[in-house]
Design a protein around this motif. Structure first.
Motif, mmCIF file in Angstrom:
data_model
loop_
_atom_site.group_PDB
_atom_site.id
_atom_site.type_symbol
_atom_site.label_atom_id
_atom_site.label_comp_id
_atom_site.label_asym_id
_atom_site.label_seq_id
_atom_site.Cartn_x
_atom_site.Cartn_y
_atom_site.Cartn_z
ATOM 1 N N LEU A 1 0.823 -1.205 0.000
ATOM 2 C CA LEU A 1 0.000 0.000 0.000
ATOM 3 C C LEU A 1 0.858 1.257 0.000
ATOM 4 N N ALA A 2 1.928 1.234 0.783
ATOM 5 C CA ALA A 2 2.799 2.406 0.829
ATOM 6 C C ALA A 2 3.478 2.639 -0.520
ATOM 7 N N MET A 3 3.925 1.579 -1.162
ATOM 8 C CA MET A 3 4.536 1.724 -2.485
ATOM 9 C C MET A 3 3.526 2.273 -3.490
ATOM 10 N N LYS A 4 2.288 1.800 -3.405
ATOM 11 C CA LYS A 4 1.267 2.299 -4.309
ATOM 12 C C LYS A 4 0.986 3.766 -4.051
ATOM 13 N N LYS B 1 8.783 3.522 17.796
ATOM 14 C CA LYS B 1 8.506 2.128 18.169
ATOM 15 C C LYS B 1 8.851 1.154 17.036
ATOM 16 N N CYS B 2 9.916 1.445 16.322
ATOM 17 C CA CYS B 2 10.296 0.598 15.190
ATOM 18 C C CYS B 2 11.511 -0.260 15.545
ATOM 19 N N ARG B 3 11.641 -1.344 14.816
ATOM 20 C CA ARG B 3 12.727 -2.286 15.039
ATOM 21 C C ARG B 3 13.703 -2.200 13.862
ATOM 22 N N VAL B 4 14.900 -1.690 14.171
ATOM 23 C CA VAL B 4 15.913 -1.495 13.141
ATOM 24 C C VAL B 4 17.277 -1.387 13.825
ATOM 25 N N LEU B 5 18.331 -1.726 13.115
ATOM 26 C CA LEU B 5 19.669 -1.685 13.706
ATOM 27 C C LEU B 5 20.286 -0.302 13.609
ATOM 28 N N LEU C 1 11.543 -2.399 10.094
ATOM 29 C CA LEU C 1 12.141 -1.750 8.929
ATOM 30 C C LEU C 1 13.168 -2.695 8.320
ATOM 31 N N GLY C 2 12.992 -3.015 7.030
ATOM 32 C CA GLY C 2 13.877 -3.965 6.369
ATOM 33 C C GLY C 2 13.744 -5.330 7.009
ATOM 34 N N ASN C 3 14.864 -5.942 7.239
ATOM 35 C CA ASN C 3 14.841 -7.236 7.935
ATOM 36 C C ASN C 3 15.130 -7.100 9.423
ATOM 37 N N GLY C 4 15.215 -5.864 9.906
ATOM 38 C CA GLY C 4 15.412 -5.606 11.320
ATOM 39 C C GLY C 4 16.852 -5.556 11.757
ATOM 40 N N VAL C 5 17.783 -5.954 10.887
ATOM 41 C CA VAL C 5 19.192 -5.979 11.280
ATOM 42 C C VAL C 5 20.052 -5.215 10.284
ATOM 43 N N GLN C 6 19.449 -4.500 9.369
ATOM 44 C CA GLN C 6 20.212 -3.747 8.396
ATOM 45 C C GLN C 6 19.991 -2.260 8.596
ATOM 46 N N GLU C 7 20.753 -1.470 7.906
ATOM 47 C CA GLU C 7 20.640 -0.014 7.999
ATOM 48 C C GLU C 7 19.552 0.473 7.065
ATOM 49 N N ILE C 8 18.748 1.402 7.579
ATOM 50 C CA ILE C 8 17.699 2.021 6.796
ATOM 51 C C ILE C 8 18.094 3.463 6.533
ATOM 52 N N LYS D 1 2.586 -0.625 11.859
ATOM 53 C CA LYS D 1 2.030 -1.893 12.323
ATOM 54 C C LYS D 1 2.167 -2.966 11.242
ATOM 55 N N GLY D 2 3.368 -3.115 10.772
ATOM 56 C CA GLY D 2 3.654 -4.116 9.760
ATOM 57 C C GLY D 2 5.131 -4.079 9.418
ATOM 58 N N LYS D 3 5.463 -4.536 8.234
ATOM 59 C CA LYS D 3 6.848 -4.589 7.794
ATOM 60 C C LYS D 3 7.005 -3.740 6.554
ATOM 61 N N LEU D 4 8.053 -2.897 6.556
ATOM 62 C CA LEU D 4 8.391 -2.055 5.416
ATOM 63 C C LEU D 4 9.738 -2.501 4.866
ATOM 64 N N GLU D 5 9.755 -2.791 3.576
ATOM 65 C CA GLU D 5 10.986 -3.235 2.939
ATOM 66 C C GLU D 5 11.904 -2.051 2.660
ATOM 67 N N ASP D 6 13.147 -2.361 2.437
ATOM 68 C CA ASP D 6 14.135 -1.327 2.162
ATOM 69 C C ASP D 6 13.802 -0.573 0.878
ATOM 70 N N VAL D 7 13.136 -1.239 -0.075
ATOM 71 C CA VAL D 7 12.816 -0.603 -1.344
ATOM 72 C C VAL D 7 11.879 0.584 -1.152
ATOM 73 N N PHE D 8 11.055 0.525 -0.120
ATOM 74 C CA PHE D 8 10.153 1.654 0.152
ATOM 75 C C PHE D 8 10.930 2.928 0.462
ATOM 76 N N PHE D 9 11.961 2.819 1.290
ATOM 77 C CA PHE D 9 12.726 4.006 1.653
ATOM 78 C C PHE D 9 13.544 4.525 0.471
ATOM 79 N N HIS D 10 13.979 3.623 -0.429
ATOM 80 C CA HIS D 10 14.683 4.084 -1.619
ATOM 81 C C HIS D 10 13.734 4.805 -2.565
ATOM 82 N N ALA D 11 12.463 4.366 -2.600
ATOM 83 C CA ALA D 11 11.501 4.990 -3.508
ATOM 84 C C ALA D 11 11.013 6.336 -3.014
#
Length: 1025
Positions: free
Chosen positions: A304-307, A370-374, A349-356, A322-332
């Protein structure tokens, strides 16, 4: 045949024409059967101008039967798929209301899907379209189509698996009526946008390419439209949210078009709604100019966010979470050039262990909470506010030269160096929230102070490692250091360098012992739960709010302020010294400051530093013994519960309220002068000296001042004085009060045994005196009262045991007290003769109380030895009026008596009040608790209340009281027949109480109602009917 809806059935001969159709009537719905499944349609509009139809509903002509059963086509569903309806279906007409349809739809749990249009011409099909639901059949007239036999309907379809079209083209139709939160999207996807793209339906359910043979303009001419202009309707709908807009769209064609206007859909809010990517894409397609989207809590937020960022080129605000956002969303995000605000809440954010990385040239507000990211990297040259609150990243790299607000509160994994790096990289930072960051140190604060000279707001609450002793932030305006264990009195020296400080919060600083600050701009300070705090010294002309509570060790407060108006210092148990220089202070509350001493009075008197103080509360300050206030501004003073106070001296000319409840040890009180209008000293059993000078006082109550012996009362406008139980009050005091208070109207001297004839003679100066209470006194001679109180209307002489039989002769022999209306002789010792003479001669009395008079025997206001006869009364009823033969005519004046109370007169055995007694005004007679009373014979035209409760010996009851409404016979041994005979002459009796009457049974209450039909309430010993 004819099909009927809503209000009527077809005729019997017409029902026979349906042949083999299994038609059954049910509420408000059409039922069909397709392959064994029930399908339902609700009525939207109805009308038929042909004669012979029902006046309560509508009918389809006989020539329509074939078309209704065999001809029906559905143009398309939401996705554009053709849906063919089996021509062999059988229809079941149903009868009822729209409410049943709505309840049935809600109970089914099925969602709404809009069927754009269903058309059936008058030869082969019947049209269904929810956009033609112009009028609610419950509240408006049905729409009439005079030149056509078309009828339009709204249909509902189930969502998800239930809304799928079967292989043979059949569609399962559900029964929803009002769109729920999740149904809103499904409805909107079929709502036209006015000028939008796609294939929107017109207002009559006919698409652009429709060839059904029905003209749109023809239908529009036939419709009855709401009398609202488009502009006015647009303004009305602007106050509705999306859910209510969808409901408004169901009203009519005009409302549907108006509710779909893009002005109402600038912000697409689908928070926590079950919307699919296809549905969301349709919404983005319909409203490409939307500037805001909220899809927090929606399923598949990444899609939905990409759309959103790819389809809405004008989007400025995006809220996801309240879900998962892939790294591609932040690049877009970089391609979404108009985006200015982004909020990501409770997401992975991403897989939770990478840089966003968030890179955007025009983004101004970014919230990642309240997000989970490294790691997080933000490079936004126009970013002004950034919130990373409660995000568990270990590193944050910021390249935001325009950042003004940074919130990293509760980032527990962020190191001291990470906080320092993030904050110091923003040279224009004005607000920093790093509360609950346990790693932050004073070194980081000093670095921030150097690199962020514009910092004005700093929240470092619950950071245990900071002391703030060597930090200098001169431009700081708001500082919050709550729960910082390292803050001590030495920290105040560093805080004092912040000369621009306006707000300071130091709650729960356990090691803080004293605060001494001289800050010219300080407005608000909080000191709550500082358990070792003992000394407060504030010098701030702008100070307007101080909150100090739960600081048990605080014993000294010194405040200087020109702006402080209200100060609350409740429950400061150790406070002994209070110095205030507050020129604007109006209200001060020192409740339960138990250690305050008498010296506090100087602070609140004239010249004490609070010249405008109006309200002062010193409740339960138990260390105060001698209170003295000399204030020209004080209006309200409360000293409730000051039990140790023995002396009170008030010189407050504008004082209007004073509360002294619980001042049990008060011995001397002076109110000279005061502006009081009323004063109640409560119960002050030790008060012996009282001085009052109150030019505006009208009511004074000294009830319970048992040892009061010296009273100087100078109240020229006093109206009511109650000195009950002032046993030491003497004649000289009463004489002085009468001279200084000439307008007294009510004087209560009950239980004042020291008052004698001299004091009573002084009452002659009270020309307005109308009520005098001398009950429970030792008076033997009432001549001073008769001579001095000519205007007296109420005289109470209860329990005056020393009055003789001749004490009242002046009333009934000499005409004393001609204005007297109420006389209370209860519990006196007057003989029967004196009472009879008084009642016989004082016909001007309206209220007489003879309760507990043991010397009172029979009350006989009639003639003996003669037989009365019946005479027509004033209201046409028969009343016992006079003897059959009157040998000697006797003219008796009319009595004005209205209320006669003879409660507890144990020696009364007979009461007779006949019409010749001329008690035409008697309305209430109370003879309860007269244990020996046996006979009552009363004939009074206006008597409405008679109480004979607990007259245990009562045997005879005769009543000729046509206006009697209430009769109480509780615990009387009278027979049921006597009661029936008595109430049979009481035509207006409403209430009868016969509880605990042993000879009257509750099962016979019906007989009493028959005898007296006017009875409304009968109270018996077992039940109340």
């Amino acid at each position: 045949m004819r099909f009927w809806c809503c209000f009527g059935f077809g005729e019997e001969e017409e029902k026979a024409n349906t042949g083999g159709e299994s038609g059954d009537m049910r509420e408000g719905l059409f039922y069909t059967e397709v392959e064994g499944k029930s399908q339902e349609f609700s009525f939207a509009a109805m009308g038929n101008d042909q004669p012979g139809t029902s006046q309560m509903g509508f009918a389809i002509g006989d020539n329509m039967e074939e078309d209704l059963l065999l001809g029906m086509e559905v143009s398309r569903n939401l996705g554009g798929n053709e849906v063919a309806v089996n021509r062999s279906v059988s229809w079941k007409p149903a009868i009822g209301s729209y409410d049943y349809f709505e309840r049935h739809a809600c109970a089914s749990g099925l969602d709404l899907l809009e069927v754009d249009w269903l058309v059936c011409d008058k030869e082969t099909s019947l049209g269904f379209g929810r956009e033609n639901h112009d009028h609610d059949c419950q509240y408006k007239r049905a729409k009439v189509l005079s030149d056509s036999q078309e009828c339009h309907y709204a249909t509902t379809m189930s969502q998800g698996a239930d809304t799928s079209t079967s292989a043979n083209g059949d569609q399962n139709i559900s029964r929803a009526s009002v769109p729920s939160d999740n149904e809103m999207v499904l409805y909107l996807s079929s709502t036209p946008n006015g000028g939008g793209s796609g294939n929107p339906m017109d207002s009559d359910g006919v698409g652009d390419g429709d060839e059904g043979g029905h003209s749109t303009s023809k239908i529009e001419d036939l419709e009855v439209r709401m009398d609202l202009t488009d502009d006015l309707l647009h303004m009305v709908l602007s106050f509705l949210d999306h859910i209510n807009l969808c409901r408004a769209a169901r009203v009519c064609k005009q409302w549907r078009a108006a509710s779909a206007h893009e002005d109402f859909w600038r912000f697409l809010n689908f928070e926590s709604r079950n919307i699919s990517p296809v549905q969301f894409a349709e919404m983005c397609h319909r409203y490409p100019n939307a500037s805001g989207v909220n899809i927090c809590g929606a399923p598949d937020i990444n899609s939905l966010a990409m759309k959103s960022i790819t389809s809405l080129r004008y989007i400025k605000t995006l809220i996801v979470g309240k879900g998962k956002l892939e790294d591609v969303f932040f690049h877009a995000l970089a391609d979404c050039s108009m985006l200015t605000s982004l909020s990501v809440i409770d997401a992975t954010l991403g897989n939770g262990v990478q840089e966003i990385s968030v890179f955007h040239d025009r983004l101004c507000h970014l919230q990642i909470t309240k997000c989970r990211v490294l790691r997080i990297s933000v490079r936004c040259p126009q970013l002004e506010s950034l919130s990373l609150k409660r995000t568990n990243m270990a590193h944050a790299l910021l390249n935001c030269p325009q950042l003004h607000e940074l919130d990293i509160a509760s980032c527990h994994k962020l190191s001291d160096a990470g906080i320092r790096s993030a904050a110091t990289s923003c040279p224009l930072l004005a607000s920093l929230d790093m509360s609950k960051c346990s790693c932050v140190s004073d070194e980081t604060l000093r670095e921030i102070a150097l690199m962020c000279p514009s910092l004005r707001v700093l929240d470092a609450s619950y950071c245990p490692n900071i002391s703030f002793e060597s930090v200098r932030l001169p431009m700081l305006a708001v500082l919050k250091l709550c729960g910082c264990e390292g803050i001590t009195s030495a920290s105040m020296a560093a805080i004092s360098h912040s000369y621009m400080l306006e707000v300071l919060e130091l709650d729960d600083c356990g090691l803080l012992t004293s605060v001494s600050l001289d800050l010219p701009h300080l407005e608000n300070i909080r000191l709550v739960y500082c358990r070792k705090f003992v000394d407060l010294n504030l010098q701030s002309p702008m100070l307007s709010s101080i909150t100090v509570s739960n600081s048990p060790a605080l014993h000294r407060i010194d405040i200087t302020s020109r702006s402080l108006q209200k100060l609350m210092l409740q429950k400061q148990e150790s406070l002994t010294t209070l110095a205030l220089q507050c020129q604007s202070l109006l209200e001060l509350d020192l409740t339960e400051c138990e250690s305050l001493t008498n010296s506090i009075c100087e602070v609140f008197s004239d010249g004490g530093g609070c010249p405008l103080l109006r309200s002062l509360v010193l409740d339960n300050c138990e260390s105060l013994t001698a209170v003295e206030f000399n204030s020209s501004s004080l209006v309200s003073l409360s000293l409730v519960g000051c039990r140790a106070m023995t002396t009170l001296d008030l010189t407050c000319p504008y004082l209007e309220q004073v509360f002294l409840d619980g001042c049990d040890h008060l011995e001397r009180a002076s109110f000279c002068p005061v502006g009081l209008r009323s004063l109640n000293l409560g119960i002050c059993p030790k008060l012996n000296v009282l001085q009052i000078e109150a030019p505006h006082m009208v009511v004074l109550e000294l009830k319970g001042c048992g040892v009061l012996s010296e009273a100087s009362i100078k109240c020229p406008h006093l109206i009511s004085l109650d000195a009950s139980f002032c046993s030491q009050l003497k004649d000289d005091c009463l004489s002085a009060t009468s001279a200084s208070c000439p307008f007294i109207e009510s004087l209560v001297l009950m239980s004042c045994p020291s008052i004698g004839p001299v004091g009573l003679c002084s009452l002659g100066g009270l020309s307005y005196l109308t009520l005098l209470d001398l009950s429970y006194t030792f008076l033997m001679n009432l001549q001073p009262v008769f001579e001095s109180c000519w205007h007296l209307k109420v005289l109470k002489l209860q329990a005056c045991k020393y009055l003789t039989d001749s004490s009242l002769e002046a009333l009934y022999k000499e005409g004393a007290l001609p204005a007297l209306r109420e006389l209370d002789l209860s519990y006196g010792s007057l003989c029967q003769y004196a009472i009879e003479e008084l009642l016989a001669c004082c016909t001007h009395l309206t209220h007489v109380s003879l309760n507990g008079c043991v010397n009172m025997h029979d009350l006989n206001w009639g003639y003996k030895g003669v037989q009365p006869f019946e005479l027509s009364g004033f209201d046409g009823s028969l009343a016992i009026c006079s003897p059959e033969i009157i040998q000697e005519p006797f003219e008796c004046p009319d009595r004005l008596l209205q209320n006669l109370n003879c409660v507890g007169c144990s020696n009364i055995k007979k009461v007779v009040i006949l019409p010749m007694a001329r008690c035409f005004h008697l309305s209430s007679l109370n003879l309860s608790l007269s244990a020996n009373l046996k006979e009552v014979d009363v004939a009074c035209l206006n008597l409405s209340f008679l109480n004979l409760s607990h007259c245990y010996s009562l045997e005879v009851l005769k009543l000729e009281c046509p206006k009697l409404t209430s009769l109480f016979l509780q615990s009387c041994s009278i027979a049921e027949e006597e009661v029936e005979a008595a109430i049979s002459h009481c035509n207006m009796l409403e209430t009868l109480d016969v509880r605990f009457c042993p000879k009257i049974y509750s099962v016979n209450m019906g007989r009493l109602r028959v005898v007296c039909p006017s009875l409304k309430r009968i109270f018996s010993s077992l039940c109340a009917s």
